[in-house]
Design a protein around this motif. Structure first.
Motif, PDB file in Angstrom:
ATOM      1  N   ILE A 148       0.858  -1.201   0.000  1.00  0.00           N
ATOM      2  CA  ILE A 148       0.000   0.000   0.000  1.00  0.00           C
ATOM      3  C   ILE A 148       0.890   1.246   0.000  1.00  0.00           C
ATOM      4  N   PHE A 149       1.910   1.226   0.808  1.00  0.00           N
ATOM      5  CA  PHE A 149       2.788   2.380   0.959  1.00  0.00           C
ATOM      6  C   PHE A 149       3.764   2.499  -0.216  1.00  0.00           C
ATOM      7  N   ASP A 150       4.076   1.362  -0.829  1.00  0.00           N
ATOM      8  CA  ASP A 150       4.875   1.400  -2.059  1.00  0.00           C
ATOM      9  C   ASP A 150       4.080   2.085  -3.171  1.00  0.00           C
ATOM     10  N   LEU A 177      -3.521   1.306   9.792  1.00  0.00           N
ATOM     11  CA  LEU A 177      -2.798   1.420   8.524  1.00  0.00           C
ATOM     12  C   LEU A 177      -3.511   2.373   7.561  1.00  0.00           C
ATOM     13  N   ALA A 178      -4.833   2.329   7.567  1.00  0.00           N
ATOM     14  CA  ALA A 178      -5.594   3.227   6.692  1.00  0.00           C
ATOM     15  C   ALA A 178      -5.361   4.688   7.088  1.00  0.00           C
ATOM     16  N   ILE A 179      -5.380   4.963   8.372  1.00  0.00           N
ATOM     17  CA  ILE A 179      -5.123   6.331   8.847  1.00  0.00           C
ATOM     18  C   ILE A 179      -3.700   6.753   8.500  1.00  0.00           C
ATOM     19  N   LEU A 180      -2.775   5.853   8.636  1.00  0.00           N
ATOM     20  CA  LEU A 180      -1.388   6.137   8.290  1.00  0.00           C
ATOM     21  C   LEU A 180      -1.263   6.485   6.801  1.00  0.00           C
ATOM     22  N   ARG A 204       5.611   3.912   5.476  1.00  0.00           N
ATOM     23  CA  ARG A 204       5.908   2.483   5.304  1.00  0.00           C
ATOM     24  C   ARG A 204       6.703   1.963   6.500  1.00  0.00           C
ATOM     25  N   GLN A 205       7.663   2.754   6.961  1.00  0.00           N
ATOM     26  CA  GLN A 205       8.455   2.343   8.127  1.00  0.00           C
ATOM     27  C   GLN A 205       7.569   2.215   9.369  1.00  0.00           C
ATOM     28  N   ALA A 206       6.662   3.143   9.558  1.00  0.00           N
ATOM     29  CA  ALA A 206       5.730   3.066  10.687  1.00  0.00           C
ATOM     30  C   ALA A 206       4.802   1.866  10.532  1.00  0.00           C
ATOM     31  N   ALA A 207       4.370   1.599   9.304  1.00  0.00           N
ATOM     32  CA  ALA A 207       3.497   0.452   9.049  1.00  0.00           C
ATOM     33  C   ALA A 207       4.204  -0.854   9.402  1.00  0.00           C
ATOM     34  N   GLU A 208       5.487  -0.945   9.102  1.00  0.00           N
ATOM     35  CA  GLU A 208       6.238  -2.157   9.454  1.00  0.00           C
ATOM     36  C   GLU A 208       6.194  -2.408  10.959  1.00  0.00           C
TER      37      GLU A 208
END
Length: 187
Positions: A85-87, A149-152, A173-177
């Protein structure tokens, strides 16, 4: 030019102009000229500016959904699909035409005066949240992860638009990890 060609050209041109200038700043004459159609043809295809705006939002929704899903499907694991998603956001943020989320922008510009635009923007965001939830469930993650993740992702879109750089995608992406790994390890 047949009817579908004219319609597609009008919508594509409106999308470009609205993205670059804002919806209210673009008049029907400017749109007609840029699309290369007569005013009569413009109104044959779309009886109002509101109908053009809705067609643009539908086009953006389809483009977003297809682009995001194509990127996610290339990821080899459920965890990587969530990160994809972040990519996708990172690729989008690097485009020269990126001006932020068209749904957030449309809602901000017209949401208070157009219930139709406000509702469509809400439905678009809801469909994204549902998509993230399906990916999170596929990864075996607890229910609380998907909204995080959606909010991020939403915050990254706004930050990238305002900052004018794609860095928010990498940071998100780093926060999502961190969120994904914590959720998958604490089930």
């Amino acid at each position: 030019m047949d009817i579908s060609d004219a319609r597609n050209r009008i919508v594509a041109t409106a999308d470009e102009l609205y993205n670059a200038k804002g919806i209210q700043a673009v008049g029907m004459d400017e749109l007609r000229t840029a699309a290369g159609v007569s005013l009569k043809k413009l109104y044959q295809e779309f009886p109002s500016k509101g109908s053009i705006v809705m067609a643009v939002l539908e086009r953006r929704h389809q483009s977003w959904t297809e682009g995001l899903d194509a990127t996610v499907r290339r990821a080899p694991t459920p965890r990587e699909q969530l990160l994809a998603i972040f990519d996708y956001l990172g690729q989008w943020f690097c485009q020269s035409t990126f001006r932020g989320c068209g749904f957030i922008n449309s809602f901000a510009e017209l949401g208070a005066i157009s219930p139709e635009v406000a509702e469509y923007a809400r439905k678009h965001k809801e469909s994204f949240q549902e998509y993230v939830a399906s990916l999170a469930a596929g990864a075996g993650a607890p229910g609380y992860l998907a909204p995080q993740l959606a909010i991020l992702a939403e915050g990254a879109q706004t930050t990238a638009a305002i900052a004018g750089t794609p860095n928010a995608a990498t940071q998100a992406r780093q926060a999502a990890e961190v969120l994904i790994d914590a959720a998958l390890n604490t089930k």
